[in-house]
Design an enzyme around this catalytic site. Structure first.
Site, PDB file in Angstrom:
ATOM      1  N   ASP A  63       0.863  -1.192   0.000  1.00 48.58           N
ATOM      2  CA  ASP A  63       0.000   0.000   0.000  1.00 48.58           C
ATOM      3  C   ASP A  63       0.895   1.237   0.000  1.00 48.58           C
ATOM      4  O   ASP A  63       1.739   1.405   0.874  1.00 48.58           O
ATOM      5  CB  ASP A  63      -0.885  -0.029   1.248  1.00 48.58           C
ATOM      6  CG  ASP A  63      -1.939   1.086   1.253  1.00 48.58           C
ATOM      7  OD1 ASP A  63      -3.011   0.867   1.847  1.00 48.58           O
ATOM      8  OD2 ASP A  63      -1.690   2.171   0.702  1.00 48.58           O
ATOM      9  N   ASP A 106      -3.720   2.385  -5.304  1.00 47.23           N
ATOM     10  CA  ASP A 106      -2.397   2.341  -4.657  1.00 47.23           C
ATOM     11  C   ASP A 106      -2.133   1.078  -3.839  1.00 47.23           C
ATOM     12  O   ASP A 106      -1.251   1.068  -3.004  1.00 47.23           O
ATOM     13  CB  ASP A 106      -2.172   3.594  -3.802  1.00 47.23           C
ATOM     14  CG  ASP A 106      -2.796   3.494  -2.426  1.00 47.23           C
ATOM     15  OD1 ASP A 106      -3.832   2.818  -2.296  1.00 47.23           O
ATOM     16  OD2 ASP A 106      -2.231   4.072  -1.493  1.00 47.23           O
ATOM     17  N   GLU A 107      -2.897   0.026  -4.105  1.00 52.91           N
ATOM     18  CA  GLU A 107      -2.779  -1.193  -3.303  1.00 52.91           C
ATOM     19  C   GLU A 107      -2.771  -2.441  -4.171  1.00 52.91           C
ATOM     20  O   GLU A 107      -3.564  -2.514  -5.118  1.00 52.91           O
ATOM     21  CB  GLU A 107      -4.071  -1.369  -2.509  1.00 52.91           C
ATOM     22  CG  GLU A 107      -4.145  -0.949  -1.125  1.00 52.91           C
ATOM     23  CD  GLU A 107      -5.591  -1.177  -0.704  1.00 52.91           C
ATOM     24  OE1 GLU A 107      -5.858  -2.215  -0.084  1.00 52.91           O
ATOM     25  OE2 GLU A 107      -6.449  -0.332  -1.038  1.00 52.91           O
TER      26      GLU A 107
HETATM   27  P1  TTP Z   1      -5.254   5.109   0.930  1.00 59.52           P
HETATM   28  O1  TTP Z   1      -4.245   4.066   0.653  1.00 59.52           O
HETATM   29  O2  TTP Z   1      -6.412   4.750   1.784  1.00 59.52           O
HETATM   30  O3  TTP Z   1      -4.559   6.366   1.620  1.00 59.52           O
HETATM   31  P2  TTP Z   1      -3.148   7.017   1.360  1.00 59.52           P
HETATM   32  O4  TTP Z   1      -2.330   6.237   0.396  1.00 59.52           O
HETATM   33  O5  TTP Z   1      -3.339   8.454   1.020  1.00 59.52           O
HETATM   34  O6  TTP Z   1      -2.479   6.977   2.793  1.00 59.52           O
HETATM   35  P3  TTP Z   1      -1.889   5.725   3.597  1.00 59.52           P
HETATM   36  O7  TTP Z   1      -0.447   6.064   3.813  1.00 59.52           O
HETATM   37  O8  TTP Z   1      -2.666   5.706   4.863  1.00 59.52           O
HETATM   38  O9  TTP Z   1      -2.101   4.515   2.764  1.00 59.52           O
HETATM   39  O10 TTP Z   1      -5.842   5.673  -0.415  1.00 59.52           O
HETATM   40  C1  TTP Z   1      -5.058   5.840  -1.595  1.00 59.52           C
HETATM   41  C2  TTP Z   1      -5.458   7.098  -2.323  1.00 59.52           C
HETATM   42  O11 TTP Z   1      -6.832   7.060  -2.630  1.00 59.52           O
HETATM   43  C3  TTP Z   1      -5.247   8.345  -1.505  1.00 59.52           C
HETATM   44  O12 TTP Z   1      -3.933   8.862  -1.642  1.00 59.52           O
HETATM   45  C4  TTP Z   1      -6.295   9.263  -2.056  1.00 59.52           C
HETATM   46  C5  TTP Z   1      -7.401   8.358  -2.518  1.00 59.52           C
HETATM   47  N1  TTP Z   1      -8.513   8.375  -1.554  1.00 59.52           N
HETATM   48  C6  TTP Z   1      -9.548   9.271  -1.764  1.00 59.52           C
HETATM   49  O13 TTP Z   1      -9.570   9.999  -2.754  1.00 59.52           O
HETATM   50  N2  TTP Z   1     -10.567   9.297  -0.850  1.00 59.52           N
HETATM   51  C7  TTP Z   1     -10.590   8.521   0.280  1.00 59.52           C
HETATM   52  O14 TTP Z   1     -11.528   8.599   1.094  1.00 59.52           O
HETATM   53  C8  TTP Z   1      -9.506   7.597   0.476  1.00 59.52           C
HETATM   54  C9  TTP Z   1      -9.470   6.720   1.689  1.00 59.52           C
HETATM   55  C10 TTP Z   1      -8.495   7.567  -0.467  1.00 59.52           C
HETATM   56 MG    MG Z   2      -2.142   4.149   0.619  1.00 58.48          MG
END
Ligand code: TTP
Ligand code: MG
Length: 367
Positions: free
Chosen positions: A9, A122-123
């Site tokens: 992730d 992103d996962e």
């Molecule tokens: P995530 O992997 O949930 O968050 P992140 O990568 O920003 O942070 P983390 O380090 O905790 O993993 O989500 C990936 C991307 O998806 C995030 O950068 C932006 C988008 N996203 C949204 O647009 N709205 C949301 O509610 C979430 C959770 C994510």
């Molecule tokens: Mg993330």
């Protein structure tokens, strides 16, 4: 069969890309999302970098709240096109590990299994159970995770967090444990303790409502959840109750890739010089189709979709596909249908630079 699955992730994905591309923001709070309009904006926060998170800013928070809380932050609009292309490159790197013949066992290579599944922008999951080294070689497992992190850093200057476990559930929970830039390995014998200390709202399918209901029953941790019999959970949570019962025990049979994985075998070739003669192009195409047919048999899976690619000398590129009712069972079928797709391009008599052919199908979950 024991498995080893990685969940990768990206950290603060959208914000990290902006931070990378705008070094002047480095170390400062960045919030990506709707226009805050000095507190009057109506959308939400997509994500915030870790600096902004220190002030309680998080995804899905109304942008107006974020603005009130941290007006001095840098607010940036969502540039989805950019994030999508970064995502594709990152996923390409991870997928590359599933496909590295040097890492995979000969059996794994012969069966041509990918063991890769992208779950969001992103996962992704990566299964490495079929790699060359013994499944209990944790040093090697850690080394592969580090290599993935290094390659993503080298090529994209972004960090990710990786969780490793015996199934997708544990890998996913583990990747969230140490963020950013974390690496968390949960060995099979550690699964129950790891879960016991985790809170129930970390489980997939437990949203705010279900969490509140669990809390009302006095269930806050997965350890507490494990004390309840299956029937009790089914009565209170319907079919999810059974899932809860299994998840509390660290059971998750979900396949990496599963039914959504599109598998394909294909090749393309750039001619030595651009060709206009239909006979020559056809010969080149059939030669390619023959190689693809052999690759397909080697990989040991069937496909129903034939895709051809034609690139003219000016790089204008066309693809055409046809999905047959049944799996392609012999070379003749591939040849006939491939040529049918190719014919209209031959008739144009324009010099062709490259042709390609690909066979794909939606595979069944692995067993
Ligand atoms: P995530 O992997 O949930 O968050 P992140 O990568 O920003 O942070 P983390 O380090 O905790 O993993 O989500 C990936 C991307 O998806 C995030 O950068 C932006 C988008 N996203 C949204 O647009 N709205 C949301 O509610 C979430 C959770 C994510
Ligand atoms: Mg993330």
């Amino acid at each position: 069969m024991e498995r080893i699955i990685l969940h990768i992730d990206m950290d603060a994905f959208f914000a990290a890309i902006e931070e990378r591309d705008n070094p002047q923001f480095k170390g400062k709070p960045i919030i990506v999302g709707a226009d805050p309009k000095e507190g009057k904006g109506r959308g939400v926060v997509s994500t915030a970098n870790y600096e902004a998170r220190k002030y309680g800013i998080h995804s899905a928070m109304p942008i107006s709240w974020a603005y009130r809380r941290l007006p001095q932050a840098t607010f940036l609009p969502v540039d989805m096109e950019k994030y999508q292309s970064v995502s594709e490159r990152v996923m390409g790197i991870i997928r590359g590990f599933a496909d590295k013949p040097a890492l995979r066992s000969p059996e794994h290579n012969r069966r041509g299994e990918g063991g890769f599944e992208q779950v969001s922008v992103d996962e992704a999951y990566l299964e490495i159970s079929n790699f060359k080294f013994p499944i209990s070689n944790w040093e090697k497992v850690e080394e592969i995770a580090k290599r993935i992190k290094e390659e993503i850093w080298e090529k994209e200057k972004l960090t990710c967090s990786i969780g490793i476990g015996p199934n997708k559930l544990i890998a996913k929970l583990a990747s969230g444990r140490k963020k950013p830039d974390g690496l968390t390995i949960i060995k099979p014998e550690e699964v129950l303790d790891f879960l016991s200390a985790s809170s129930v709202d970390e489980l997939p399918g437990v949203g705010p409502k279900t969490n509140a209901k669990l809390n009302r029953l006095g269930i806050y941790t997965i350890g507490q959840l494990r004390k309840y019999p299956r029937d009790f959970l089914a009565e209170n949570f319907g079919k999810f109750g059974f899932d809860f019962w299994e998840m509390a025990r660290g059971i998750d049979e979900g396949e990496v890739g599963g039914e959504n994985e599109i598998k394909s075998v294909g090749r393309q070739t750039t001619f030595e010089k651009d060709l206009s003669d239909p006979k020559e192009i056809t010969a080149g195409f059939l030669n390619l189709a023959d190689q693809v047919w052999r690759d397909l048999k080697e990989e040991g899976f069937g496909g129903k979709t034939i895709t051809i690619i034609v690139r003219y000398e000016n790089f204008e590129t066309h693809t055409k596909a046809n999905t047959l009712k049944t799996t392609i069972s012999d070379f003749k079928t591939l040849k006939v249908h491939g040529l049918k797709l190719l014919l209209p391009y031959l008739l144009r008599k324009r010099p062709i630079r490259l042709v390609g052919v690909r066979i794909s199908s939606l595979t069944k979950a692995r067993t």
